[in-house]
Enzyme design. Structure first.
Site, mmCIF file in Angstrom:
data_model
loop_
_atom_site.group_PDB
_atom_site.id
_atom_site.type_symbol
_atom_site.label_atom_id
_atom_site.label_comp_id
_atom_site.label_asym_id
_atom_site.label_seq_id
_atom_site.Cartn_x
_atom_site.Cartn_y
_atom_site.Cartn_z
ATOM 1 N N CYS A 186 -21.146 5.170 23.550
ATOM 2 C CA CYS A 186 -20.107 4.855 22.557
ATOM 3 C C CYS A 186 -19.864 3.361 22.576
ATOM 4 O O CYS A 186 -20.528 2.624 21.882
ATOM 5 C CB CYS A 186 -18.831 5.652 22.786
ATOM 6 S SG CYS A 186 -18.209 5.643 24.477
ATOM 7 N N SER A 187 -18.924 2.886 23.391
ATOM 8 C CA SER A 187 -18.612 1.463 23.380
ATOM 9 C C SER A 187 -17.993 1.049 24.699
ATOM 10 O O SER A 187 -17.145 0.177 24.735
ATOM 11 C CB SER A 187 -17.662 1.146 22.228
ATOM 12 O OG SER A 187 -16.543 2.029 22.289
ATOM 13 N N CYS A 188 -18.399 1.686 25.797
ATOM 14 C CA CYS A 188 -17.865 1.330 27.109
ATOM 15 C C CYS A 188 -18.177 -0.147 27.373
ATOM 16 O O CYS A 188 -19.281 -0.617 27.090
ATOM 17 C CB CYS A 188 -18.477 2.205 28.197
ATOM 18 S SG CYS A 188 -18.109 3.963 27.949
ATOM 19 N N CYS A 192 -23.872 -0.037 25.614
ATOM 20 C CA CYS A 192 -23.355 1.317 25.826
ATOM 21 C C CYS A 192 -23.938 2.172 24.724
ATOM 22 O O CYS A 192 -23.533 2.083 23.569
ATOM 23 C CB CYS A 192 -21.826 1.374 25.772
ATOM 24 S SG CYS A 192 -21.210 3.076 25.840
#
Lengths: 116, 218
Positions: free
Chosen positions: B123-125, B120
């Site tokens: 961000c941090s999906c 991702c």
């Protein structure tokens, strides 16, 4: 199973747990609860978080991830009118005063804030 | 559970470094999170009990074993694999794993020609419902930036060297669409049941930074 890093008893490569400290778990859960309650959308959240994790001063090792998480949450809460910066600062200070006024070993409660 | 009960509060973010005999210190971030929770609770925007329940779920109930069950079923059941390929969201939900955010899932299958890798960059999906919470390296800038630019080099750092003619496809997750890598079924596992197969499926093999474990290693 108690740790997400273990599948069926086999340790995978060493890794830190999902949450290094309890406040991170709480911060995580606040966002989930707000999004599930429709207070903001996941797209809005992803955009807010993205802005924080792309800061130039972001740690290379990802260790400040939940600091970014908190900044993103505060920014979104302020934008949406759900909390003001001064209310957040005041309430944080109240919790710290409450902690200082609480005898060691007793649960910290906001009502212990002598400033109330 | 997040420690909150009387007697356990020392675990809840208090610093032991510099307290005196009769008072407590609350770490600044712990105080800040509590402040937000108080404000949001007072405004009726959240329910504190729900916060505890969410923490408990993610600490104890959700993890990569969910994804391992999905992959093992796809290996053992061709119809399920086909469903997973066509409609991963529904196929995964049929096992009881649903995204809390209503995000869509896509399963990407490794083949002898193509290896899949998930990142991702935004961000941090991450596919929480099947893999739990992401490891620290997944959220860190080097992986997020380099997985796209130099996937082969990143995989080598994970100890995974692919044949030069294997293509690497990188899938960039979003808030709405998350990916699950279905690694190739290891050789020598004919006739294994799903429980046994699931033990070969590591978290990293479902992100794409590893292959499934070999049969003899299980």
């Amino acid at each position: 199973m108690s740790q997400p890093e273990i599948v069926a008893g086999h340790p995978i490569e060493p890794d830190t747990p999902a949450f290094a400290e309890p406040w991170q778990a709480q911060a995580f859960a606040l966002v989930i609860a707000l999004a599930e309650g429709g207070k903001f959308s996941w797209n809005e959240w992803a955009a807010a978080l993205s802005q924080q994790v792309h800061r130039r001063d972001a740690a290379e090792d990802g260790s400040d991830y939940y600091h970014h998480w908190m900044r993103a949450l505060e920014t979104l809460l302020v934008e949406k009118g759900m909390a003001s910066p001064s209310a957040i600062e005041d309430m944080t200070a109240a919790w710290q005063r409450a902690a200082h006024a609480t005898p060691h070993g007793k649960p910290i409660e906001l009502a212990n804030d002598p400033g109330l | 559970m997040l420690p909150r009960d009387p007697g356990q509060t020392n675990l809840a973010g208090m610093s032991h470094d510099h307290h005196h005999d009769h008072d407590n210190d609350l770490d600044p971030m712990a105080a800040r999170v509590r402040a937000l929770e108080t404000i949001l609770t007072e405004k009726g925007l959240i329910d504190p009990a729900a916060i505890d329940a969410i923490v408990e779920t993610y600490e104890t109930k959700v993890g990569p074993r969910n994804g391992a069950r999905v992959v093992a079923k796809a290996w053992a059941d061709a119809d399920y694999a086909d469903w997973l390929r066509r409609d991963a969201t529904a196929a995964i939900a049929s096992l009881g794993f649903s995204g809390r955010q209503g995000e869509h899932m896509q399963a990407v299958f490794n083949t002898p020609d193509t290896h899949n890798l998930v990142v991702c960059t935004l961000c941090s999906c991450y596919p929480w419902s099947v893999l739990g919470l992401p490891p620290v390296w997944y959220k860190a800038p080097p992986y997020r930036s380099r997985a796209v630019i130099d996937p082969r080099g990143v995989l080598e750092e994970f100890g995974l060297t692919l044949p030069p003619d294997t293509k690497i496809r990188v899938w960039d997750s979003t808030a709405e669409l998350r990916y699950l890598v279905v690694p190739m079924r290891p050789e020598g596992t004919e006739g294994w049941d799903e429980t046994r197969l699931a033990e070969l499926v590591s978290r990293d093999s479902m992100i794409g930074t590893a292959l499934a474990r070999q049969a003899e290693a299980a």
